[in-house]
Design a protein around this motif. Structure first.
Motif, PDB file in Angstrom:
ATOM      1  N   THR A 159      57.906  54.665  44.259  1.00  0.00           N
ATOM      2  CA  THR A 159      57.609  55.771  43.782  1.00  0.00           C
ATOM      3  C   THR A 159      58.899  56.750  43.182  1.00  0.00           C
ATOM      4  OG1 THR A 159      55.957  56.156  45.438  1.00  0.00           O
ATOM      5  CG2 THR A 159      56.446  58.107  44.352  1.00  0.00           C
ATOM      6  N   ILE A 160      58.584  57.016  42.066  1.00  0.00           N
ATOM      7  CA  ILE A 160      59.725  57.921  41.358  1.00  0.00           C
ATOM      8  C   ILE A 160      59.564  59.372  41.340  1.00  0.00           C
ATOM      9  CG2 ILE A 160      61.046  58.253  39.050  1.00  0.00           C
ATOM     10  CD1 ILE A 160      60.083  55.750  38.034  1.00  0.00           C
ATOM     11  N   ASN A 161      60.522  59.900  42.224  1.00  0.00           N
ATOM     12  CA  ASN A 161      60.576  61.338  42.548  1.00  0.00           C
ATOM     13  C   ASN A 161      61.117  62.216  41.563  1.00  0.00           C
ATOM     14  OD1 ASN A 161      59.441  60.374  45.140  1.00  0.00           O
ATOM     15  ND2 ASN A 161      61.605  60.076  45.680  1.00  0.00           N
ATOM     16  N   LYS A 162      62.204  61.904  40.854  1.00  0.00           N
ATOM     17  CA  LYS A 162      62.817  62.813  39.795  1.00  0.00           C
ATOM     18  C   LYS A 162      63.716  61.893  38.927  1.00  0.00           C
ATOM     19  CE  LYS A 162      66.558  64.994  40.817  1.00  0.00           C
ATOM     20  NZ  LYS A 162      67.634  65.787  41.310  1.00  0.00           N
ATOM     21  N   GLY A 163      64.283  62.584  37.795  1.00  0.00           N
ATOM     22  CA  GLY A 163      65.269  61.979  36.729  1.00  0.00           C
ATOM     23  C   GLY A 163      64.667  62.020  35.583  1.00  0.00           C
ATOM     24  N   ASP A 164      65.577  61.577  34.629  1.00  0.00           N
ATOM     25  CA  ASP A 164      65.391  61.546  33.235  1.00  0.00           C
ATOM     26  C   ASP A 164      65.641  60.111  32.775  1.00  0.00           C
ATOM     27  OD1 ASP A 164      64.701  64.382  32.810  1.00  0.00           O
ATOM     28  OD2 ASP A 164      66.672  64.573  33.102  1.00  0.00           O
ATOM     29  N   GLY A 165      64.973  59.631  31.680  1.00  0.00           N
ATOM     30  CA  GLY A 165      65.064  58.277  31.096  1.00  0.00           C
ATOM     31  C   GLY A 165      65.517  58.336  29.551  1.00  0.00           C
ATOM     32  N   ILE A 166      66.069  57.440  29.280  1.00  0.00           N
ATOM     33  CA  ILE A 166      66.511  57.541  27.828  1.00  0.00           C
ATOM     34  C   ILE A 166      66.225  56.007  27.370  1.00  0.00           C
ATOM     35  CG2 ILE A 166      68.110  57.863  25.936  1.00  0.00           C
ATOM     36  CD1 ILE A 166      69.619  59.783  27.563  1.00  0.00           C
ATOM     37  N   LEU A 167      65.347  55.642  26.450  1.00  0.00           N
ATOM     38  CA  LEU A 167      64.828  54.382  26.149  1.00  0.00           C
ATOM     39  C   LEU A 167      65.300  54.187  24.713  1.00  0.00           C
ATOM     40  CD1 LEU A 167      63.393  51.919  26.907  1.00  0.00           C
ATOM     41  CD2 LEU A 167      61.447  52.885  25.884  1.00  0.00           C
ATOM     42  N   ASN A 168      65.970  52.962  24.497  1.00  0.00           N
ATOM     43  CA  ASN A 168      66.378  52.689  23.199  1.00  0.00           C
ATOM     44  C   ASN A 168      66.145  51.051  22.908  1.00  0.00           C
ATOM     45  OD1 ASN A 168      67.329  52.255  20.466  1.00  0.00           O
ATOM     46  ND2 ASN A 168      69.086  53.846  20.827  1.00  0.00           N
ATOM     47  N   ILE A 169      65.073  50.570  22.459  1.00  0.00           N
ATOM     48  CA  ILE A 169      64.896  49.198  22.493  1.00  0.00           C
ATOM     49  C   ILE A 169      64.232  48.889  21.396  1.00  0.00           C
ATOM     50  CG2 ILE A 169      64.684  49.042  25.104  1.00  0.00           C
ATOM     51  CD1 ILE A 169      61.469  48.757  24.462  1.00  0.00           C
ATOM     52  N   LYS A 170      64.567  47.497  20.853  1.00  0.00           N
ATOM     53  CA  LYS A 170      63.752  46.711  19.669  1.00  0.00           C
ATOM     54  C   LYS A 170      62.861  45.712  20.388  1.00  0.00           C
ATOM     55  CE  LYS A 170      67.429  46.846  16.376  1.00  0.00           C
ATOM     56  NZ  LYS A 170      68.433  46.039  15.649  1.00  0.00           N
ATOM     57  N   TYR A 171      61.374  45.847  20.256  1.00  0.00           N
ATOM     58  CA  TYR A 171      60.762  45.125  20.868  1.00  0.00           C
ATOM     59  C   TYR A 171      59.643  44.357  19.988  1.00  0.00           C
ATOM     60  CZ  TYR A 171      56.138  44.602  23.453  1.00  0.00           C
ATOM     61  OH  TYR A 171      54.980  43.849  24.231  1.00  0.00           O
ATOM     62  N   LYS A 172      59.327  43.151  20.534  1.00  0.00           N
ATOM     63  CA  LYS A 172      58.295  42.222  19.640  1.00  0.00           C
ATOM     64  C   LYS A 172      57.472  41.549  20.693  1.00  0.00           C
ATOM     65  CE  LYS A 172      58.183  38.364  16.343  1.00  0.00           C
ATOM     66  NZ  LYS A 172      59.083  37.508  15.542  1.00  0.00           N
TER      67      LYS A 172
END
Length: 300
Positions: free
Chosen positions: A97-110
């Motif tokens: 269970t995630i309670n807090k925080g920030d995420g930064i996503l930078n991906i190339k997806y296929k």
């Protein structure tokens, strides 16, 4: 046939969920390769300047393509900044269970667009975790001050620059999961996480829950008639299978180790965690001018 269009503040319906507040420019061509026929197999959709929200996660994608509309493959460069708690409905929120925080996503997806297509996706890029907090529910462990970079490198997942707090103990970590995407989608029990962990001080009382039986968790089911719920349930089950069936190899170093009034120094340990329990191939530490070396197993 060549068609172009503009979408502003609308909802895009896809097999893997609706994208709300959607904006983009679109283009369709039903003959990608000249002379190969005008059909779904030879068609493409191109999307430019896309912005929207998927499962309450805001994202942008400068270019997205969908090739072969008979068995569609989606490819794009995706960026997002979001509260990490928004991931709980996607990962299930039962084992972790995630309670807090920030995420930064930078991906190339296929990958496949249809949720019944089991082809493993290609992912290249990173997810940064800033000031995160999460709970590992089967062992009732709560982690805070978590920072990390998850680097997707084709099939492998590198977990880099990890710092995390558990009670009074702070840890530095580096990890690697080889062939991660293939095993994650097809056989999570084969996943092996190699961890290198170091700490200035470890309080062993914080790990007493490992002496108890691991608590079972249930993955939420939801309305299986809803295609999106089926897709989310599938993702959650894969995550649960990985966390319950996968194996962890830990090389651990610590300057000091405490357990009540007991204090030791220079811990050097090699440990494997699996579904059946814990195997300690070796553990060495120093106490009262002497050296203690142990090995053994602890089964659930």
């Amino acid at each position: 046939v060549h068609v172009s269009w503009l979408v502003q503040n609308n909802t895009l319906l896809t097999p893997i969920g609706d994208i709300s507040n959607c904006n983009f420019e679109g283009y369709f061509d039903n003959e990608v390769v000249a002379g190969m026929g005008r059909s779904d197999n030879n068609s493409i959709i191109r999307i430019y300047g896309m912005q929207g929200n998927w499962q309450q996660l805001p994202f942008s994608a400068d270019t997205v393509t969908v090739n072969n509309l008979k068995r569609p493959i989606i490819e794009g460069h995706i960026e997002s900044r979001f509260p990490l708690t928004k991931l709980n409905p996607i990962i299930g929120g039962k084992i972790i269970t995630i309670n807090k925080g920030d995420g930064i996503l930078n991906i190339k997806y296929k990958g496949a667009l249809r949720n019944d297509d089991t082809t493993s996706p290609y992912i290249q890029g990173s997810l940064m975790v800033n000031n995160g907090g999460f709970s590992y529910n089967p062992r009732k462990l709560t982690f805070s001050n978590t920072n990390a970079t998850l680097q997707f490198s084709e099939d492998d997942l590198l977990i880099q620059k990890v710092s995390v707090q558990l009670g009074n103990s702070a840890y530095k970590m580096e990890g690697k999961l080889e062939n991660f995407l293939n095993f994650y989608y097809h056989d999570p029990s084969k996943i092996l996480l190699n961890w290198r962990i170091s700490s200035q001080n470890i309080d062993l009382k914080e790990f007493r829950t490992f002496l108890a039986r691991r608590e079972k968790t249930m993955t939420p089911v939801g309305d299986i008639k809803n295609p999106m719920n089926r897709y989310i349930n599938h993702l959650s089950k894969q995550m649960d299978d990985m966390l319950t069936s996968g194996n962890v190899h830990i090389v651990l170093r610590a300057d000091t180790v405490e357990y009540g009034r007991f204090t030791a120094t220079d811990l050097d340990a090699d440990v494997r965690l699996g579904r059946k329990g814990i195997d300690i191939s070796h553990a060495e530490l120093y106490h009262a001018s002497g050296k203690l070396a142990v090995s053994g197993s602890l089964y659930n």
